[in-house]
Design a protein around this motif. Structure first.
Motif, mmCIF file in Angstrom:
data_model
loop_
_atom_site.group_PDB
_atom_site.id
_atom_site.type_symbol
_atom_site.label_atom_id
_atom_site.label_comp_id
_atom_site.label_asym_id
_atom_site.label_seq_id
_atom_site.Cartn_x
_atom_site.Cartn_y
_atom_site.Cartn_z
ATOM 1 N N ALA A 139 0.829 -1.202 0.000
ATOM 2 C CA ALA A 139 0.000 0.000 0.000
ATOM 3 C C ALA A 139 0.865 1.254 0.000
ATOM 4 O O ALA A 139 0.551 2.242 -0.682
ATOM 5 N N PHE A 140 1.961 1.230 0.762
ATOM 6 C CA PHE A 140 2.830 2.402 0.792
ATOM 7 C C PHE A 140 3.533 2.600 -0.545
ATOM 8 O O PHE A 140 3.640 3.730 -1.043
ATOM 9 N N LEU A 141 4.003 1.533 -1.157
ATOM 10 C CA LEU A 141 4.661 1.644 -2.465
ATOM 11 C C LEU A 141 3.686 2.182 -3.514
ATOM 12 O O LEU A 141 4.058 3.026 -4.346
ATOM 13 N N GLU A 155 12.635 9.680 -8.885
ATOM 14 C CA GLU A 155 13.885 8.994 -8.579
ATOM 15 C C GLU A 155 13.824 8.328 -7.207
ATOM 16 O O GLU A 155 14.279 7.185 -7.030
ATOM 17 N N TYR A 156 13.287 9.043 -6.256
ATOM 18 C CA TYR A 156 13.175 8.494 -4.897
ATOM 19 C C TYR A 156 12.292 7.245 -4.893
ATOM 20 O O TYR A 156 12.614 6.238 -4.264
ATOM 21 N N THR A 157 11.181 7.307 -5.603
ATOM 22 C CA THR A 157 10.258 6.177 -5.646
ATOM 23 C C THR A 157 10.892 4.973 -6.318
ATOM 24 O O THR A 157 10.738 3.836 -5.854
ATOM 25 N N LEU A 158 11.620 5.179 -7.399
ATOM 26 C CA LEU A 158 12.302 4.065 -8.058
ATOM 27 C C LEU A 158 13.338 3.439 -7.126
ATOM 28 O O LEU A 158 13.501 2.220 -7.087
ATOM 29 N N GLY A 159 14.040 4.273 -6.393
ATOM 30 C CA GLY A 159 14.990 3.738 -5.431
ATOM 31 C C GLY A 159 14.309 2.947 -4.342
ATOM 32 O O GLY A 159 14.812 1.907 -3.894
ATOM 33 N N PHE A 160 13.156 3.417 -3.892
ATOM 34 C CA PHE A 160 12.393 2.704 -2.866
ATOM 35 C C PHE A 160 11.976 1.321 -3.388
ATOM 36 O O PHE A 160 12.023 0.322 -2.656
ATOM 37 N N LEU A 161 11.564 1.265 -4.635
ATOM 38 C CA LEU A 161 11.185 -0.016 -5.237
ATOM 39 C C LEU A 161 12.375 -0.969 -5.299
ATOM 40 O O LEU A 161 12.227 -2.177 -5.074
ATOM 41 N N SER A 162 13.563 -0.437 -5.610
ATOM 42 C CA SER A 162 14.755 -1.279 -5.656
ATOM 43 C C SER A 162 15.123 -1.792 -4.271
ATOM 44 O O SER A 162 15.547 -2.939 -4.104
ATOM 45 N N HIS A 163 14.974 -0.932 -3.278
ATOM 46 C CA HIS A 163 15.213 -1.337 -1.886
ATOM 47 C C HIS A 163 14.286 -2.500 -1.505
ATOM 48 O O HIS A 163 14.716 -3.503 -0.937
ATOM 49 N N TYR A 164 13.025 -2.353 -1.853
ATOM 50 C CA TYR A 164 12.017 -3.388 -1.590
ATOM 51 C C TYR A 164 12.382 -4.682 -2.313
ATOM 52 O O TYR A 164 12.307 -5.785 -1.740
ATOM 53 N N LEU A 352 3.603 -5.642 -7.946
ATOM 54 C CA LEU A 352 4.432 -5.255 -6.807
ATOM 55 C C LEU A 352 4.265 -6.210 -5.639
ATOM 56 O O LEU A 352 5.218 -6.473 -4.894
ATOM 57 N N GLY A 353 3.066 -6.718 -5.452
ATOM 58 C CA GLY A 353 2.801 -7.524 -4.277
ATOM 59 C C GLY A 353 2.812 -6.656 -3.029
ATOM 60 O O GLY A 353 2.816 -5.426 -3.082
ATOM 61 N N SER A 354 2.840 -7.310 -1.879
ATOM 62 C CA SER A 354 2.863 -6.585 -0.610
ATOM 63 C C SER A 354 3.581 -7.462 0.411
ATOM 64 O O SER A 354 2.994 -7.979 1.345
#
Length: 380
Positions: A139-141, A155-164, A352-354
């Motif tokens: 939900a947060f992603l 850019e921040y969001t793409l990095g967050f996705l990579s972290h996940y 994305l899943g959760s």
């Protein structure tokens, strides 16, 4: 305001985490978007929900997906051939002497006023960072992706996705290696393994196992910091009901940068000092679990069992890294298509899943919507 006084920073595909962890350092090879059609631009005849001027410069540079911060590579040729994943990543090259990093995520909150007791902090952001690893992760992603409006936010969001992506692939192995009888059993083992992996990969990339703060936790400033904290404020309120002042969020980045800058110990003096004083704070590994350089334990096994699913794996730690790269490509590619209105929200959510960042699988806490729906169906 805080962001007017902080020093200038670099592009933001990097993490602002206290420990760099294993967040896709292997994405340091240029990652070409798998969805890009041959012989034409991915963006031709497509409609953006965001202006093209925001999306294109951020995501596509010379036909290559760049969501990452760059740092100098020790190999200066266009295609150096010295990176193990080069053949497994589409278009895998060093990028002309540069390396791509994709680091972001909830870890940026862990350093906020960490020297204070929880009750004395202006807000328990470290606790929120832990929650974000386990609760309503998808939900947060999705909230991040739905609310981006500027290039730094993209850019921040793409990095967050990579972290996940990296956490959900690699963390089960790390947890398995911290179990009794394993090489990193004992207090602080999680951090020791992660910083050892960071040191190893940083040495491959740059020739130095010392991991400087600007390579793992660059400091956002100015309009970029304002955009990122505004996005976080919106999404934290929308997902967790937490109304956190942007000043606190900005301070979290600053505290991370300042603390992370203390951890590199070139000659070992700081390591010894931290070893002596850390029992007075969070116990063994609280500080030294972030100090570089550090060598990987040579006893790490190739065969291991996922402690959360019971699934058996072979190939060890380094066999997981290409999987993390591929998962990150999938998530970032899905976000790109979502922003171009080529992927419906429901399909995007499914891709994305959760998952729990620690367990790498969906749990009742990480995916409460699915759990609740299943309970209703069973009741009926």
């Amino acid at each position: 305001m805080l962001w007017q006084t902080l020093p200038s920073s670099v592009t933001f595909g990097d993490s602002f985490s206290l420990r760099a962890k294993s967040r896709l350092r292997r994405l340091r090879s240029d990652t070409r978007l798998r969805a890009q059609p041959r012989g034409g631009s991915l963006f031709e005849n497509l409609t953006f929900s965001l202006p093209r001027s925001t999306i294109i410069p951020t995501l596509i540079r010379k036909g290559t997906l760049h969501a990452g911060r760059l740092y100098p590579c020790a190999h200066r040729k266009k295609s150096c051939g010295n990176h193990p994943l080069q053949n497994s990543v589409p278009g895998g090259v060093c990028g002309g002497g540069k390396i791509i990093e994709h680091y972001f995520g909830p870890d940026s909150f862990f350093c906020f006023e960490i020297w204070k007791k929880r009750a004395k902090r202006r807000y328990d952001l470290p606790g929120l960072g832990s929650r974000m690893h386990e609760e309503k992760t998808g939900a947060f992603l999705r909230s991040l992706c739905a609310n981006v409006k500027t290039r730094p936010q993209v850019e921040y969001t793409l990095g967050f996705l990579s972290h996940y992506a990296a956490d959900t692939v690699v963390h089960p192995f790390i947890c398995a290696m911290c179990a009794p009888g394993q090489p990193y059993a004992g207090k602080g083992g999680h951090g020791y393994l992660e910083i050892a992996l960071d040191s190893t990969l940083h040495a491959e990339d740059t020739g130095s196992a010392l991991v400087p703060v600007d390579d793992v936790s660059p400091l956002p400033t100015g309009e970029e910091l304002a955009d990122i904290t505004a996005l976080l404020h919106t999404c934290l309120l929308e997902t967790y009901g937490e109304d956190i002042p942007v000043e606190y969020l900005a301070d979290a980045f600053w505290h991370t940068y300042r603390l992370r800058g203390l951890f590199p110990s070139k000659h070992g003096v700081r390591r010894v000092f931290f070893w002596l004083v850390e029992p007075l704070f969070g116990g063994r590994g609280f500080i030294t679990g972030h100090v570089s350089p550090r060598q990987l334990d040579k006893r790490l096994p190739d065969d291991w069992t996922d402690p959360f699913t019971g699934e058996h794996h072979d190939g060890g730690l380094f066999a997981l890294l290409p999987k993390a790269v591929f998962r990150s490509e999938q998530f970032m590619g899905a976000a790109l298509l979502y922003w171009m209105n080529r992927l419906p929200p429901a399909e995007f959510a499914e891709k994305l899943g959760s998952m729990s960042y620690l367990q790498g699988i969906a749990t009742p806490e990480s995916d409460p919507d699915t759990t609740n729906q299943t309970e209703k169906e069973n009741t009926v």
